[in-house]
Write a protein that holds these residues in place. Sequence first.
Motif, PDB file in Angstrom:
ATOM      1  N   ALA A   1      47.554  35.167 -25.958  1.00 15.48           N
ATOM      2  CA  ALA A   1      46.651  34.022 -26.247  1.00 15.48           C
ATOM      3  C   ALA A   1      45.782  33.319 -25.200  1.00 15.48           C
ATOM      4  O   ALA A   1      46.693  32.912 -24.169  1.00 15.48           O
ATOM      5  CB  ALA A   1      47.371  33.175 -27.131  1.00 15.48           C
ATOM      6  N   LEU A   2      44.499  33.281 -25.143  1.00 16.21           N
ATOM      7  CA  LEU A   2      43.648  32.591 -24.069  1.00 16.21           C
ATOM      8  C   LEU A   2      42.848  31.783 -24.575  1.00 16.21           C
ATOM      9  O   LEU A   2      42.387  32.034 -25.489  1.00 16.21           O
ATOM     10  CB  LEU A   2      43.073  33.846 -23.194  1.00 16.21           C
ATOM     11  CG  LEU A   2      44.120  34.747 -22.563  1.00 16.21           C
ATOM     12  CD1 LEU A   2      42.921  35.816 -21.838  1.00 16.21           C
ATOM     13  CD2 LEU A   2      44.481  34.058 -21.345  1.00 16.21           C
ATOM     14  N   THR A   3      42.722  30.533 -23.795  1.00 17.22           N
ATOM     15  CA  THR A   3      41.740  29.640 -24.325  1.00 17.22           C
ATOM     16  C   THR A   3      40.577  29.674 -23.121  1.00 17.22           C
ATOM     17  O   THR A   3      40.801  29.463 -22.084  1.00 17.22           O
ATOM     18  CB  THR A   3      42.153  28.212 -24.473  1.00 17.22           C
ATOM     19  OG1 THR A   3      43.185  28.053 -25.038  1.00 17.22           O
ATOM     20  CG2 THR A   3      41.362  27.248 -24.927  1.00 17.22           C
ATOM     21  N   ALA A   4      39.445  29.842 -23.869  1.00 15.67           N
ATOM     22  CA  ALA A   4      38.140  29.896 -22.896  1.00 15.67           C
ATOM     23  C   ALA A   4      37.865  28.588 -22.496  1.00 15.67           C
ATOM     24  O   ALA A   4      37.532  27.651 -22.978  1.00 15.67           O
ATOM     25  CB  ALA A   4      37.071  30.398 -23.268  1.00 15.67           C
ATOM     26  N   LEU A   5      37.783  28.336 -21.060  1.00 12.88           N
ATOM     27  CA  LEU A   5      37.566  27.093 -20.332  1.00 12.88           C
ATOM     28  C   LEU A   5      36.142  27.058 -19.948  1.00 12.88           C
ATOM     29  O   LEU A   5      35.428  26.001 -19.938  1.00 12.88           O
ATOM     30  CB  LEU A   5      38.462  26.619 -19.154  1.00 12.88           C
ATOM     31  CG  LEU A   5      39.876  26.899 -19.454  1.00 12.88           C
ATOM     32  CD1 LEU A   5      40.642  26.741 -18.103  1.00 12.88           C
ATOM     33  CD2 LEU A   5      40.250  25.720 -20.510  1.00 12.88           C
ATOM     34  N   ALA A   6      35.559  28.022 -19.593  1.00 10.48           N
ATOM     35  CA  ALA A   6      34.054  28.282 -18.801  1.00 10.48           C
ATOM     36  C   ALA A   6      33.980  29.744 -19.001  1.00 10.48           C
ATOM     37  O   ALA A   6      34.825  30.651 -19.253  1.00 10.48           O
ATOM     38  CB  ALA A   6      34.088  27.907 -17.586  1.00 10.48           C
TER      39      ALA A   6
END
Lengths: 278, 278
Positions: free
Chosen positions: A15-20
């Motif tokens: 699981a990854l959260t896009a920051l930029a």
Amino acid sequence: MNTTTAPHPLDDALALTALAPGQYQGRTTEAYWNMVGPYGGITAATLVQAILQHPECLGEPISLTVNYAAAVGAGPFTLQATPVRTNRSTQHWTLSIEQADASGALVVTTTGTAVTAVRRDTWSACDIPMPAVPPAQQFERAMLHAAAPQWIHRYEMRMLEGGLPTRWDGSGDGSLSRLWVRDAEPRALDFASITAMADVFFPRVWLRRTTHVPAGTVSMTVYFHATSAQLQATGSAPVLAQARGQQFGNGFFDQTAQLWNADGVVLATSHQIVYFKE
Amino acid sequence: MNTTTAPHPLDDALALTALAPGQYQGRTTEAYWNMVGPYGGITAATLVQAILQHPECLGEPISLTVNYAAAVGAGPFTLQATPVRTNRSTQHWTLSIEQADASGALVVTTTGTAVTAVRRDTWSACDIPMPAVPPAQQFERAMLHAAAPQWIHRYEMRMLEGGLPTRWDGSGDGSLSRLWVRDAEPRALDFASITAMADVFFPRVWLRRTTHVPAGTVSMTVYFHATSAQLQATGSAPVLAQARGQQFGNGFFDQTAQLWNADGVVLATSHQIVYFKE
């Protein structure tokens, strides 16, 4: 809809959260913990996942190199996946994972590169036919040592040959292992999971020497031969994984590995160079 | 001192001028020109050379991955070699080559990573013994095709098996090549020259299909097993180079390769994934 169903432990770890653009936040999970950091295969798989989630991703993974510069610590990390060159049908990526050290400064734990490409149907041939081995169901699932790290519990492994030595008596004379392997909790194969499986082998030096010495992967490369459709078609069926050492000495050895599905389709080939002590 | 002596063509191709820490200017040379850019092996060797010239370099090369994102054009290029993580005995590098495009903008032609390490004497074993082959002097030097690219003239090659097909009749059934190879103009072996030699093989797809199709290396990894002392001891004697294809299909194939000196010492192992058409 049962909203309380837990995600598959692999999907949870990925699981990854896009920051930029190209920058993601992830975090380690206990389910894939190794001795002093996460399983190297899950770190590699997370890099692949970041590429596939990138809105500019062209095609599918062809190659991945991951360098384990330092153990990733428990907790959050920042992952950068940058498409530095996009051609008509291939795309080149640089990859890194950074984490705050004790002083709070961001330090590099992992570097890498990858290539993705739009694959087209062409002439094909296989010079590494799958060895003639009995099907997975004819082998017992390997017993897990009580002290086995968490990540090993995430796989159902059935050893055909070259299993972990039971007596560390220095009698070893070969470095070939073959096993049937799949996610312990069934999950259809994809680029992330085949990447993780490419690192599933215990260190060849343990088998070759029948001596237990500290060892850790320094760099791993995976070449992807299957398309997403071929991976999907493999489903959650066992994969035949084979690894062999090549040269051992001066503190390092290298390993070549091949992964086939039960139909004999080459899914991936892989190589790694591994540090060992003494 | 004879100041008019020309440098060895390899040293000439590897010449780098430091512009800033880790930043170098180099330029392509005609001597290693391939079809539409420099020989991939010389590009890889130049990256190794930059690492070795870096004042902060720790130890000796262990692994190198080079990704050929685009052909390097004739003329100058800028090379960046950055030690992004230095541990007690290992060091991790990121590598890139940039060049001005037609509009003058800098674009990435090459990416890579490398690991260097201080190697220590340890237990050793070889699971890829050198094949039993006659010594180099029993083979004729391969005749060079009139249309052979420049770089091929920089090597003295003696084919043992799996030579370039003489009839492109589609009759191929294997992908194994073995040759004795050394720099045509004698030069003691070092990390740069063994890196260049790791890319000396013509595309496996030509041999396997006995059909001449466009092909080009996308990514190459080299694992270094010899120390600088072992390379130096090999001198300018021929190296036995062996390559074999593994899986061909969907526009790409991969190759494994091994390089030994005549004493049977494994100098390097290498892998690459190669694009091919149709």
